[in-house]
Design a protein around this motif. Structure first.
Motif, PDB file in Angstrom:
ATOM      1  N   ASN A   1       7.875  -8.248  -8.904  1.00 21.59           N
ATOM      2  CA  ASN A   1       6.710  -8.762  -8.179  1.00 21.59           C
ATOM      3  C   ASN A   1       6.525  -8.095  -6.821  1.00 21.59           C
ATOM      4  O   ASN A   1       5.448  -8.197  -6.208  1.00 21.59           O
ATOM      5  N   ARG A   2       7.532  -7.431  -6.311  1.00 28.00           N
ATOM      6  CA  ARG A   2       7.478  -6.935  -4.930  1.00 28.00           C
ATOM      7  C   ARG A   2       6.347  -5.947  -4.673  1.00 28.00           C
ATOM      8  O   ARG A   2       5.730  -5.977  -3.603  1.00 28.00           O
ATOM      9  N   PRO A   3       6.031  -5.046  -5.610  1.00 24.43           N
ATOM     10  CA  PRO A   3       4.924  -4.127  -5.322  1.00 24.43           C
ATOM     11  C   PRO A   3       3.586  -4.808  -5.076  1.00 24.43           C
ATOM     12  O   PRO A   3       2.691  -4.201  -4.477  1.00 24.43           O
ATOM     13  N   ILE A   4       3.406  -6.052  -5.538  1.00 23.65           N
ATOM     14  CA  ILE A   4       2.153  -6.765  -5.282  1.00 23.65           C
ATOM     15  C   ILE A   4       1.888  -6.856  -3.788  1.00 23.65           C
ATOM     16  O   ILE A   4       0.746  -6.765  -3.326  1.00 23.65           O
ATOM     17  N   TYR A   5       2.951  -6.979  -3.010  1.00 19.45           N
ATOM     18  CA  TYR A   5       2.823  -7.240  -1.575  1.00 19.45           C
ATOM     19  C   TYR A   5       3.075  -5.991  -0.733  1.00 19.45           C
ATOM     20  O   TYR A   5       3.238  -6.093   0.482  1.00 19.45           O
ATOM     21  N   TYR A   6       3.082  -4.826  -1.366  1.00 19.42           N
ATOM     22  CA  TYR A   6       3.436  -3.602  -0.641  1.00 19.42           C
ATOM     23  C   TYR A   6       2.520  -3.382   0.557  1.00 19.42           C
ATOM     24  O   TYR A   6       2.973  -3.220   1.692  1.00 19.42           O
ATOM     25  N   HIS A   7       1.214  -3.358   0.329  1.00 23.42           N
ATOM     26  CA  HIS A   7       0.289  -3.078   1.429  1.00 23.42           C
ATOM     27  C   HIS A   7       0.306  -4.187   2.472  1.00 23.42           C
ATOM     28  O   HIS A   7       0.199  -3.920   3.673  1.00 23.42           O
ATOM     29  N   TRP A   8       0.433  -5.420   2.019  1.00 29.90           N
ATOM     30  CA  TRP A   8       0.478  -6.521   2.984  1.00 29.90           C
ATOM     31  C   TRP A   8       1.732  -6.433   3.835  1.00 29.90           C
ATOM     32  O   TRP A   8       1.690  -6.666   5.050  1.00 29.90           O
ATOM     33  N   ASN A   9       2.843  -6.057   3.243  1.00 31.15           N
ATOM     34  CA  ASN A   9       4.070  -5.904   4.029  1.00 31.15           C
ATOM     35  C   ASN A   9       3.922  -4.813   5.075  1.00 31.15           C
ATOM     36  O   ASN A   9       4.374  -4.947   6.211  1.00 31.15           O
ATOM     37  N   VAL A  10       3.293  -3.712   4.701  1.00 35.65           N
ATOM     38  CA  VAL A  10       3.083  -2.616   5.656  1.00 35.65           C
ATOM     39  C   VAL A  10       2.178  -3.068   6.791  1.00 35.65           C
ATOM     40  O   VAL A  10       2.473  -2.858   7.975  1.00 35.65           O
ATOM     41  N   LYS A  11       1.054  -3.717   6.451  1.00 35.17           N
ATOM     42  CA  LYS A  11       0.086  -4.114   7.470  1.00 35.17           C
ATOM     43  C   LYS A  11       0.617  -5.224   8.369  1.00 35.17           C
ATOM     44  O   LYS A  11       0.317  -5.276   9.558  1.00 35.17           O
ATOM     45  N   SER A  12       1.416  -6.111   7.800  1.00 34.47           N
ATOM     46  CA  SER A  12       1.901  -7.255   8.581  1.00 34.47           C
ATOM     47  C   SER A  12       3.163  -6.927   9.356  1.00 34.47           C
ATOM     48  O   SER A  12       3.672  -7.768  10.095  1.00 34.47           O
ATOM     49  N   GLY A  13       3.705  -5.726   9.161  1.00 32.44           N
ATOM     50  CA  GLY A  13       4.901  -5.330   9.899  1.00 32.44           C
ATOM     51  C   GLY A  13       6.192  -5.708   9.221  1.00 32.44           C
ATOM     52  O   GLY A  13       7.271  -5.510   9.784  1.00 32.44           O
ATOM     53  N   ALA A  14       6.109  -6.235   8.005  1.00 34.89           N
ATOM     54  CA  ALA A  14       7.342  -6.625   7.310  1.00 34.89           C
ATOM     55  C   ALA A  14       8.128  -5.417   6.826  1.00 34.89           C
ATOM     56  O   ALA A  14       9.320  -5.509   6.587  1.00 34.89           O
ATOM     57  N   GLY A  15       7.433  -4.276   6.664  1.00 40.06           N
ATOM     58  CA  GLY A  15       8.120  -3.064   6.238  1.00 40.06           C
ATOM     59  C   GLY A  15       7.826  -2.724   4.794  1.00 40.06           C
ATOM     60  O   GLY A  15       7.721  -3.603   3.938  1.00 40.06           O
ATOM     61  N   ALA A  16       7.682  -1.414   4.545  1.00 42.00           N
ATOM     62  CA  ALA A  16       7.337  -0.964   3.202  1.00 42.00           C
ATOM     63  C   ALA A  16       8.458  -1.222   2.202  1.00 42.00           C
ATOM     64  O   ALA A  16       8.210  -1.445   1.022  1.00 42.00           O
ATOM     65  N   ASP A  17       9.705  -1.198   2.665  1.00 38.55           N
ATOM     66  CA  ASP A  17      10.825  -1.362   1.742  1.00 38.55           C
ATOM     67  C   ASP A  17      10.770  -2.691   0.998  1.00 38.55           C
ATOM     68  O   ASP A  17      11.249  -2.807  -0.127  1.00 38.55           O
ATOM     69  N   GLN A  18      10.190  -3.720   1.651  1.00 42.98           N
ATOM     70  CA  GLN A  18      10.125  -5.019   1.006  1.00 42.98           C
ATOM     71  C   GLN A  18       9.106  -5.050  -0.127  1.00 42.98           C
ATOM     72  O   GLN A  18       9.036  -6.026  -0.861  1.00 42.98           O
TER      73      GLN A  18
END
Length: 725
Positions: free
Chosen positions: A244-261
């Motif tokens: 499921n993690r790729p679903i949130y890839y762009h949101w993690n990048v934009k929100s500062g959570a990091g692309a690795d997540q």
């Protein structure tokens, strides 16, 4: 990047974290010929129930998956499911994406499928008025999908594929999908059917209805929730479930959570006959390996991306160095990955088959680590990588800079290898070592792949060629002859004066999902001309031959294909014609994908190196020349015929540079002149303490100024001049 001694030797190119751009390929929008709503209209038209196709069934359908034995065959109620993004992927087809204005949307694909228990010959019941809602525990987080449209189906087991879209609060939606265990997507549709049972309650079998009798029966419409069991489709998608993690890839990048997540650690490299590849966290994108690394090309400067700079290191830290040896040449190479189009196209075909998708986009990334390893030549002949003493350096595999501090002797040798006076330039080589994860359970299970690095001035990256799609209106579709479809056009040019030969074109027409941009269909095309040469901006335009008319029966006037659109100087027009046995409707095509194979850049290494030297900036390295005249200092030594000489003008020049004038007089018989010391001098093995220059002189006397003497050549820092006799 800093030019101070000790600065890092590698610099990220500020690309999207975790990913790189498409590999080498050019994607262009098709402009006015594309009709955005046509794909949805065609798909909806196919799904729309026709009066003649409304099922005649014995009873009212009651639940998804139900099979009904109709008067003209079996029918089933499709079941709504949440598919994966591709055949091999385990990531659900759920996309949380932002547009250019920063507005976030939740995009979902829903498949209306044929259950395994349904006979293969059964037809799906027609569905209309489809709606979808993301239901949540907190009603305020509920999302109603404003758009429910059809896409081409991915395979025979899918009756329809729906594309759902809704503008959302990204933070709230991401939380809902990750943490709300009750989240579900509820898909509702209306079934249309007629009821008639040929078998009565007493077992009598009635005769078949006539077409008129059948069409006269009442059409019933029943709304139904289409999830399994008549409920919703689970939409609890926590990141603890790694796919499921790729679903949130762009949101993690934009929100500062990091692309690795946003990476699925279970995605590992797949070895195929056409090469290695790996699924990326973004839809329809796949990681691949570069074919090699080359010098980037700088269109603004018109040279490969090499620069030189004279620098003086900290002399106090290098006390053993003499005044000349303290000067270094800092040479910088910007290196980028290059992908060979033909092998990449073979790999693309393998991925498309394995993944069950139309047209995978190939990108760079997914490596456990990447290091640049210098060749023995670079390591052992006097150059030093700035900022490190190691023989290997961690790099950004999407592009990096190699910076060397060289002695003047070393740089002279390097320049001779890059641009030899005779013979073919071999350039300088190295390699990028990529470590690839091959096991989802063991991070240490890696395989090494070496990618060659080739630093050559005559063979830079050829990605500087620019492509632009030309919008040429299609003829009226009613006039198209059978088997003929309008061609597409693109123009190619070189943005600099550099010429290039192209021996092949790899191209495809893409039909994209309007919501996600993912290709859902593609068509192969042939390019005319298939090979061409690009000249400079003043070169005459290149046009393909006129398209011949398609075969036509005798009688009516032959159909005339449209004329080629015009292009300007320095441009080549490509006509792109479908080669598929069943061509796609060109009005559905939303983008073109083009790449060029066998590109030969017409560059003379010596000319390029000279241009690099001209553009190089100096930190002030000068050769100071002391100019003096014994006779002016001791005028009593002048012969009688020169007794009225009171001064001497001395002109000093180097190469084609403007001459510098130094004036000596009896009151000032000594002077100094600073001569700029350039890179061409280094190539000639000259040194600032022994500069080579030309000079001439003329007398300044009370009876007038004399003529200049002939130019003379001298080597050294001290110039002793005498009056012209």
């Amino acid at each position: 990047m800093s030019d101070e001694p000790g600065a890092t030797h590698v610099e990220d190119l500020h690309l999207d974290p975790g990913l790189a751009g498409a590999a080498g390929q050019t994607l262009t929008d098709t402009g006015e010929t594309f009709q955005p709503g046509l794909l949805n209209d065609l798909m909806a038209l196919r799904a729309e129930p026709k009066a003649s196709r409304i099922p005649l069934v014995p009873t009212t359908p009651e639940e998804p998956g139900q099979v009904l034995q109709g008067a003209h065959g079996d029918y089933f109620v499709p079941v709504a499911t949440l598919p994966a993004r591709s055949k091999r992927s385990r990531t659900p087809a759920v996309f949380l994406e932002a547009d250019a204005q920063g507005r976030w949307s939740l995009l979902v694909w829903i498949d209306l499928v044929r259950p395994d228990t349904v006979p293969p010959e059964a037809e799906p019941m027609p569905l209309t008025d489809l709606t979808a809602v993301l239901t949540t525990t907190d009603e305020q987080s509920t999302v109603t999908f404003a758009s429910v449209t059809d896409l081409p189906v991915p395979g025979p087991g899918v009756a329809r594929r729906l594309a759902l879209a809704a503008e959302v609060d990204a933070a709230a939606t991401a939380d809902t999908l990750q943490y709300d265990m009750n989240a579900a997507i509820v898909v509702n549709g209306t079934l249309s059917y007629r009821v008639w049972d040929s078998e009565t309650v007493d077992g009598t079998v009635l005769a078949d209805l006539s077409p008129d009798e059948e069409s006269g029966l009442e059409v019933f419409n029943t709304a139904m929730l289409l999830g399994a069991g008549g409920g919703g489709i689970a939409a609890y998608l926590p990141t603890s479930d790694k796919p499921n993690r790729p679903i949130y890839y762009h949101w993690n990048v934009k929100s500062g959570a990091g692309a690795d997540q946003g990476l699925d650690p279970d995605n590992v490299w797949v070895d195929s006959p056409a090469g290695l590849w790996q699924t990326s966290p973004l839809p329809n994108q796949y990681f691949v390996l570069p074919s090699e690394y080359r010098l980037a090309f700088d269109p603004e400067r018109g040279t490969p991306a090499m620069s030189v700079l004279l620098v003086r290191p900290d002399v106090a830290a290098d006390k053993a160095a003499g005044p000349d040896e303290a000067w270094k040449v800092r040479v910088r190479f910007k290196l980028v990955p290059w992908l060979d189009p033909a092998p990449m196209e073979r790999l693309r075909a393998v991925i498309a088959e394995e993944e069950g998708i139309a047209y995978p986009q190939l990108v760079l990334g997914g490596y456990a680590s990447a290091t640049f390893v210098e060749s023995d030549w670079l390591k052992n002949l006097g150059g030093r990588s700035v900022g490190t003493d190691s023989e290997s350096k961690a790099i950004d595999p999407r592009g990096f800079e190699l910076v060397k501090d060289c002695t003047m002797e070393y740089y002279t040798l390097l320049a001779q290898i890059l641009a030899p006076a005779s013979g073919t330039a071999t350039g300088v080589e190295g390699q990028v070592v990529l470590m690839l994860r091959r096991s989802p359970d063991d991070d240490s299970a890696t395989v090494q792949r070496d990618v060659p690095v080739k630093i050559r001035l005559d063979r830079p990256d050829d990605g500087f060629l620019t492509t632009e799609q030309i919008t040429a209106p299609f003829p009226d579709a009613a006039t198209w002859p059978p088997g003929w479809t309008p061609p597409f056009y693109a123009k190619v040019r070189s943005p600099s004066t550099v010429r290039a030969d192209v021996s092949g074109v790899v191209a495809a027409l893409l039909v994209n999902d309007p919501l996600t941009g993912v290709p859902v269909d593609r068509a192969r095309v042939a390019a005319t001309p298939a090979a061409f040469s690009l000249g400079g901006p003043d070169a005459a335009p290149v046009q393909p031959p006129a398209e011949p008319p398609p075969p036509a029966p005798a009688g009516p006037p032959a159909f005339q294909p449209p004329a080629n659109p015009p292009v300007g100087n320095g441009e080549v027009l490509l006509r792109l014609t479908q080669t598929e046995a069943e061509p796609i409707d060109p009005r559905l095509v939303s983008s073109l994908a083009l790449d060029y194979s066998g590109v030969t850049v017409k560059i003379d290494p010596a000319v390029m190196l000279e241009r690099v030297h001209e553009l190089g900036m100096s930190t002030g390295l000068m050769a100071r020349v002391n100019v003096s005249s014994y006779q002016l200092k001791h005028p009593e030594a002048l012969p009688p015929e020169l007794a009225d000489v009171f001064g001497i003008d001395v002109e000093i020049r180097r190469g084609s540079a403007q001459a510098v004038t130094v004036s000596l007089t009896r009151d000032a018989p000594e002077a100094t002149s600073d001569i700029p010391f350039g890179f061409q001098d280094l190539i000639a093995d000259l040194h600032p303490d022994q500069p080579k220059f030309e000079y001439r002189r003329r007398n300044l006397a009370t009876k007038g100024t004399g003529d200049f003497s002939a130019w003379e050549s001298v080597v050294g820092r001290n110039l002793l001049v005498t009056p012209v006799t």
